[in-house]
Design a protein around this motif. Structure first.
Motif, PDB file in Angstrom:
ATOM      1  N   LEU A 109       0.857  -1.177   0.000  1.00 12.67           N
ATOM      2  CA  LEU A 109       0.000   0.000   0.000  1.00 12.67           C
ATOM      3  C   LEU A 109       0.905   1.242   0.000  1.00 12.67           C
ATOM      4  O   LEU A 109       1.906   1.289   0.706  1.00 12.67           O
ATOM      5  N   VAL A 110       0.548   2.231  -0.819  1.00 10.30           N
ATOM      6  CA  VAL A 110       1.334   3.475  -0.877  1.00 10.30           C
ATOM      7  C   VAL A 110       0.391   4.650  -0.593  1.00 10.30           C
ATOM      8  O   VAL A 110      -0.645   4.780  -1.251  1.00 10.30           O
ATOM      9  N   GLY A 111       0.732   5.492   0.375  1.00  5.14           N
ATOM     10  CA  GLY A 111      -0.118   6.631   0.748  1.00  5.14           C
ATOM     11  C   GLY A 111       0.402   7.919   0.117  1.00  5.14           C
ATOM     12  O   GLY A 111       1.516   8.349   0.397  1.00  5.14           O
ATOM     13  N   VAL A 112      -0.407   8.515  -0.754  1.00  5.38           N
ATOM     14  CA  VAL A 112       0.065   9.637  -1.567  1.00  5.38           C
ATOM     15  C   VAL A 112      -0.564  10.956  -1.102  1.00  5.38           C
ATOM     16  O   VAL A 112      -1.767  11.025  -0.858  1.00  5.38           O
ATOM     17  N   ASN A 113       0.254  11.994  -1.007  1.00  5.38           N
ATOM     18  CA  ASN A 113      -0.278  13.344  -0.745  1.00  5.38           C
ATOM     19  C   ASN A 113      -0.807  13.905  -2.071  1.00  5.38           C
ATOM     20  O   ASN A 113      -0.066  14.036  -3.052  1.00  5.38           O
ATOM     21  N   VAL A 317       1.002   7.631 -10.702  1.00  2.89           N
ATOM     22  CA  VAL A 317       2.354   7.999 -11.165  1.00  2.89           C
ATOM     23  C   VAL A 317       3.272   8.289  -9.967  1.00  2.89           C
ATOM     24  O   VAL A 317       4.395   7.771  -9.889  1.00  2.89           O
ATOM     25  N   LEU A 318       2.796   9.089  -9.011  1.00  4.85           N
ATOM     26  CA  LEU A 318       3.632   9.332  -7.828  1.00  4.85           C
ATOM     27  C   LEU A 318       3.741   8.047  -6.997  1.00  4.85           C
ATOM     28  O   LEU A 318       4.810   7.748  -6.448  1.00  4.85           O
ATOM     29  N   GLY A 319       2.655   7.276  -6.953  1.00  3.20           N
ATOM     30  CA  GLY A 319       2.691   5.996  -6.230  1.00  3.20           C
ATOM     31  C   GLY A 319       3.807   5.098  -6.752  1.00  3.20           C
ATOM     32  O   GLY A 319       4.497   4.425  -5.976  1.00  3.20           O
ATOM     33  N   ALA A 320       4.019   5.108  -8.060  1.00  3.12           N
ATOM     34  CA  ALA A 320       5.070   4.262  -8.658  1.00  3.12           C
ATOM     35  C   ALA A 320       6.452   4.715  -8.197  1.00  3.12           C
ATOM     36  O   ALA A 320       7.332   3.893  -7.906  1.00  3.12           O
ATOM     37  N   LYS A 321       6.639   6.027  -8.128  1.00  5.44           N
ATOM     38  CA  LYS A 321       7.952   6.537  -7.685  1.00  5.44           C
ATOM     39  C   LYS A 321       8.190   6.177  -6.224  1.00  5.44           C
ATOM     40  O   LYS A 321       9.288   5.794  -5.832  1.00  5.44           O
ATOM     41  N   MET A 322       7.135   6.317  -5.416  1.00  2.00           N
ATOM     42  CA  MET A 322       7.274   6.010  -3.985  1.00  2.00           C
ATOM     43  C   MET A 322       7.507   4.515  -3.783  1.00  2.00           C
ATOM     44  O   MET A 322       8.342   4.108  -2.971  1.00  2.00           O
ATOM     45  N   TYR A 323       6.785   3.709  -4.545  1.00  4.90           N
ATOM     46  CA  TYR A 323       6.937   2.249  -4.444  1.00  4.90           C
ATOM     47  C   TYR A 323       8.375   1.844  -4.795  1.00  4.90           C
ATOM     48  O   TYR A 323       9.006   1.049  -4.090  1.00  4.90           O
ATOM     49  N   ALA A 324       8.897   2.448  -5.878  1.00  5.86           N
ATOM     50  CA  ALA A 324      10.265   2.119  -6.313  1.00  5.86           C
ATOM     51  C   ALA A 324      11.283   2.530  -5.240  1.00  5.86           C
ATOM     52  O   ALA A 324      12.345   1.917  -5.112  1.00  5.86           O
ATOM     53  N   ALA A 325      10.945   3.550  -4.445  1.00  4.41           N
ATOM     54  CA  ALA A 325      11.854   4.002  -3.382  1.00  4.41           C
ATOM     55  C   ALA A 325      11.620   3.243  -2.070  1.00  4.41           C
ATOM     56  O   ALA A 325      12.236   3.546  -1.051  1.00  4.41           O
ATOM     57  N   GLY A 326      10.715   2.265  -2.099  1.00  4.98           N
ATOM     58  CA  GLY A 326      10.426   1.477  -0.878  1.00  4.98           C
ATOM     59  C   GLY A 326       9.543   2.238   0.111  1.00  4.98           C
ATOM     60  O   GLY A 326       9.450   1.870   1.287  1.00  4.98           O
ATOM     61  N   ASP A 327       8.912   3.297  -0.365  1.00  7.12           N
ATOM     62  CA  ASP A 327       8.107   4.154   0.514  1.00  7.12           C
ATOM     63  C   ASP A 327       6.663   3.625   0.579  1.00  7.12           C
ATOM     64  O   ASP A 327       5.748   4.217   0.003  1.00  7.12           O
ATOM     65  N   THR A 328       6.478   2.507   1.274  1.00  7.59           N
ATOM     66  CA  THR A 328       5.141   1.896   1.370  1.00  7.59           C
ATOM     67  C   THR A 328       4.649   1.995   2.820  1.00  7.59           C
ATOM     68  O   THR A 328       5.408   2.363   3.710  1.00  7.59           O
ATOM     69  N   LEU A 329       3.370   1.669   3.007  1.00  7.51           N
ATOM     70  CA  LEU A 329       2.744   1.837   4.323  1.00  7.51           C
ATOM     71  C   LEU A 329       2.258   0.512   4.876  1.00  7.51           C
ATOM     72  O   LEU A 329       1.717  -0.307   4.129  1.00  7.51           O
ATOM     73  N   GLU A 330       2.392   0.345   6.184  1.00  4.03           N
ATOM     74  CA  GLU A 330       1.718  -0.778   6.835  1.00  4.03           C
ATOM     75  C   GLU A 330       0.259  -0.375   7.027  1.00  4.03           C
ATOM     76  O   GLU A 330      -0.034   0.815   7.199  1.00  4.03           O
ATOM     77  N   ILE A 331      -0.645  -1.366   7.036  1.00  8.59           N
ATOM     78  CA  ILE A 331      -2.068  -1.065   7.206  1.00  8.59           C
ATOM     79  C   ILE A 331      -2.311  -0.219   8.471  1.00  8.59           C
ATOM     80  O   ILE A 331      -3.057   0.747   8.447  1.00  8.59           O
ATOM     81  N   GLU A 332      -1.597  -0.586   9.564  1.00  8.09           N
ATOM     82  CA  GLU A 332      -1.836   0.105  10.849  1.00  8.09           C
ATOM     83  C   GLU A 332      -1.484   1.587  10.787  1.00  8.09           C
ATOM     84  O   GLU A 332      -1.954   2.386  11.593  1.00  8.09           O
ATOM     85  N   GLU A 333      -0.581   1.953   9.878  1.00  8.50           N
ATOM     86  CA  GLU A 333      -0.156   3.368   9.831  1.00  8.50           C
ATOM     87  C   GLU A 333      -0.740   4.082   8.615  1.00  8.50           C
ATOM     88  O   GLU A 333      -0.230   5.104   8.179  1.00  8.50           O
TER      89      GLU A 333
END
Ligand code: ATP
Length: 355
Positions: A109-113, A317-333
């Protein structure tokens, strides 16, 4: 990398699939149209409830149709969703959908601003390295530029967002939501009349100009509109033609945004400007920004309209960049945040040397 994006901060229930290798963005959206007045948060959330499953299903269908890996693999690598800023009840529907999908498909899961996504889509479609961004959207208006690991807010509205300000005026004159395109059309036949213009340093304000525009429409002269009861107010020479008000609103409001954009370019030393947000669909705003950039030898880029108004393509598109950088979210957060500011986001996806 293929990312499913889900957007639902206010009016657009939208899902998208971004295929990074092919630079292909598929978007399926369903807009909420208020029956009267502006956006009602509860109705907008009900719209999300109805429409999000539908648009997500359509996007997943597209992902499956275009997926060339083994049929047993999920057709996407991650689910990105708009975490905020936006209307709480809408964000919660989207957050719930994104968590459920990420768990069902077994992908991160990736949380995007949402506001950073408005900027990054312009950076993506322009290929600019480090632009200043003017976000001119419904609920927001600000200038962003990158410095030391964050997008900094260089200037912003001191009251309402720019689109919301325009929509308040059009509600007053009885036009249906959204008002921006109607003001743009009416402005074509207008002439300039005097309205307030408020820039304070790097910030700007829209409330004075919107009150003055309403008073001009009502035929109440500004000098006696503020004091006394409505019975005591004297009528001015009559209501100013709506075309003239629309023309002048655009000239002043977009002039204010252009002035501060120029100041932001000058402050940062950047020679690249990108535009973001639904008001960016306005041809006059784009013309003013393009002229200002041409005069100072800077480059200007406005993404195509489907990427300017709220859409899940920019989230994917931003989600892909964040995912590639390992910037993902745990469900709890993964809680949503209606007041999520762009400068709260650590920018993990830009080259380390830049950070
Ligand atoms: P935010 O991104 O801040 O959450 P938002 O969700 O309200 O904003 P956007 O899609 O970015 O949505 O922008 C919608 C706004 O854009 C509305 O206020 C609408 O009136 C305005 N708008 C749309 N088209 C035009 C146009 N041609 N000229 C001016 N304004 C426009």
């Amino acid at each position: 990398v293929r990312i499913l994006g889900i957007e639902g901060t206010a009016w657009a229930a939208s899902a998208a699939v971004f295929d990074a290798e092919r630079d292909d963005v598929f978007i399926e959206s369903d807009a909420y149209q208020p029956e009267s007045g502006g956006i009602h948060p509860r109705e907008a959330a009900e719209h999300m409830h109805d429409a999000i499953p539908r648009v997500v299903e359509r996007a997943l269908e597209y992902a499956r149709e275009t997926h060339d890996g083994p049929a047993t693999d999920p057709p996407i690598d991650a689910v990105a969703f708009s975490r905020g800023p936006g209307l709480g009840p809408c964000l919660r529907v989207v957050g719930t959908a994104a968590r459920a999908l990420s768990q069902a498909l077994g992908v991160p899961l990736v949380g995007v601003n949402h506001m950073v996504a408005h900027l990054e889509i312009g950076r993506h479609t322009s290929g600019f390295d480090s632009p200043v961004c003017l976000n001119a959207s419904g609920a927001n208006a600000h200038l962003l530029a990158y410095r030391n690991g964050r997008y900094r807010v260089l200037g912003e509205t001191m009251d309402t967002g720019v689109g919301n300000a325009i929509d308040k005026f059009t509600r007053h004159v009885g036009w249906s939501h959204p008002g921006g395109p109607k003001v743009e059309a009416a402005a074509e036949d207008g002439e300039y009349v005097d309205l307030p213009y408020v820039v304070k340093g790097m910030d700007f304000s829209f409330s004075g100009i919107m009150s003055a525009a309403k008073q001009a429409y009502d035929g109440v002269s500004a000098s006696n509109a503020s004091g006394g009861s409505s019975d005591e107010r004297s009528e001015s020479d009559g209501s100013v033609p709506i075309e003239d008000i629309c023309y002048s609103l655009q000239e002043n409001v977009f002039g204010m945004l252009t002035e501060v954009s120029e100041r932001a370019l000058s402050l940062t030393g950047s020679d690249e400007l990108v535009l973001g947000g639904g008001v960016g669909q306005n041809a006059r705003l784009r013309e003013m920004l393009a002229e200002m950039c041409a005069q100072r030898g800077a480059e200007f880029h406005a993404p195509e309209p489907r990427f300017l108004r709220d859409n899940a393509g920019m989230i994917a598109v931003l989600g892909a960049k964040m995912y590639a950088a390992g910037d993902t979210l745990e469900i709890e957060e993964s809680r949503v945040d209606p007041d999520f500011r762009p400068d709260q986001v650590p920018v993990t996806w830009r080259a380390r040397s830049e950070r």
